[in-house]
Write a protein that holds these residues in place. Sequence first.
Motif, PDB file in Angstrom:
ATOM      1  N   ARG A   2       0.838  -1.204   0.000  1.00 37.77           N
ATOM      2  CA  ARG A   2       0.000   0.000   0.000  1.00 37.77           C
ATOM      3  C   ARG A   2       0.876   1.259   0.000  1.00 37.77           C
ATOM      4  NH1 ARG A   2      -5.267  -1.303   0.773  1.00 37.77           N
ATOM      5  NH2 ARG A   2      -5.731  -3.142   1.991  1.00 37.77           N
ATOM      6  N   THR A   3       0.389   2.269  -0.708  1.00 39.45           N
ATOM      7  CA  THR A   3       1.076   3.557  -0.707  1.00 39.45           C
ATOM      8  C   THR A   3       0.733   4.295   0.589  1.00 39.45           C
ATOM      9  OG1 THR A   3      -0.755   4.693  -1.779  1.00 39.45           O
ATOM     10  CG2 THR A   3       0.888   3.668  -3.228  1.00 39.45           C
ATOM     11  N   GLU A   6      -2.853   5.434   0.605  1.00 38.76           N
ATOM     12  CA  GLU A   6      -3.797   4.345   0.869  1.00 38.76           C
ATOM     13  C   GLU A   6      -3.806   3.985   2.355  1.00 38.76           C
ATOM     14  OE1 GLU A   6      -3.787   0.868  -1.820  1.00 38.76           O
ATOM     15  OE2 GLU A   6      -2.422   2.077  -3.021  1.00 38.76           O
ATOM     16  N   LYS A   7      -2.640   3.953   2.962  1.00 40.28           N
ATOM     17  CA  LYS A   7      -2.564   3.639   4.393  1.00 40.28           C
ATOM     18  C   LYS A   7      -3.311   4.677   5.227  1.00 40.28           C
ATOM     19  CE  LYS A   7       1.800   1.117   4.283  1.00 40.28           C
ATOM     20  NZ  LYS A   7       3.204   1.101   4.685  1.00 40.28           N
ATOM     21  N   ALA A  73      -9.655   4.292  -1.094  1.00 38.46           N
ATOM     22  CA  ALA A  73      -8.433   3.489  -1.014  1.00 38.46           C
ATOM     23  C   ALA A  73      -8.437   2.392  -2.068  1.00 38.46           C
ATOM     24  CB  ALA A  73      -8.295   2.884   0.390  1.00 38.46           C
ATOM     25  N   ASP A  74      -9.594   1.758  -2.272  1.00 38.04           N
ATOM     26  CA  ASP A  74      -9.690   0.714  -3.298  1.00 38.04           C
ATOM     27  C   ASP A  74      -9.495   1.279  -4.696  1.00 38.04           C
ATOM     28  OD1 ASP A  74     -10.103  -1.169  -1.342  1.00 38.04           O
ATOM     29  OD2 ASP A  74     -12.289  -1.243  -1.613  1.00 38.04           O
ATOM     30  N   GLN A  77      -5.830   1.895  -5.224  1.00 39.70           N
ATOM     31  CA  GLN A  77      -5.135   0.632  -5.458  1.00 39.70           C
ATOM     32  C   GLN A  77      -5.356   0.145  -6.890  1.00 39.70           C
ATOM     33  OE1 GLN A  77      -6.360  -2.528  -2.844  1.00 39.70           O
ATOM     34  NE2 GLN A  77      -4.346  -3.492  -2.939  1.00 39.70           N
TER      35      GLN A  77
END
Length: 85
Positions: A2-3, A6-7, A73-74, A77
């Motif tokens: 995860r970037t 995203e985290k 976040a999805d 990704q």
Amino acid sequence: MRTPCEKKLITKYWWYGGTGAMLLGSGLAVLLHGSKMKEVGEDPWFWVSTGGFSLIMSGLSFIGDANRFRTMADVLQELDKRANP
């Protein structure tokens, strides 16, 4: 992997989701307490029930925001997968 963005979004997802679940459960308990107060004839039952209802609505709002953070976040990704095949 995860970037960092995203985290951050996943962390917000867990915080907002947990807070929303807590507020929703507390609101249900307060609303039921207000209902019992009405049955017994205690005076401030209306305000207690109104407070419980507002807690429920706040909890649902937090859960909705958590859903938004998880979706973001999805999407990040998925975009990262498309950029780096």
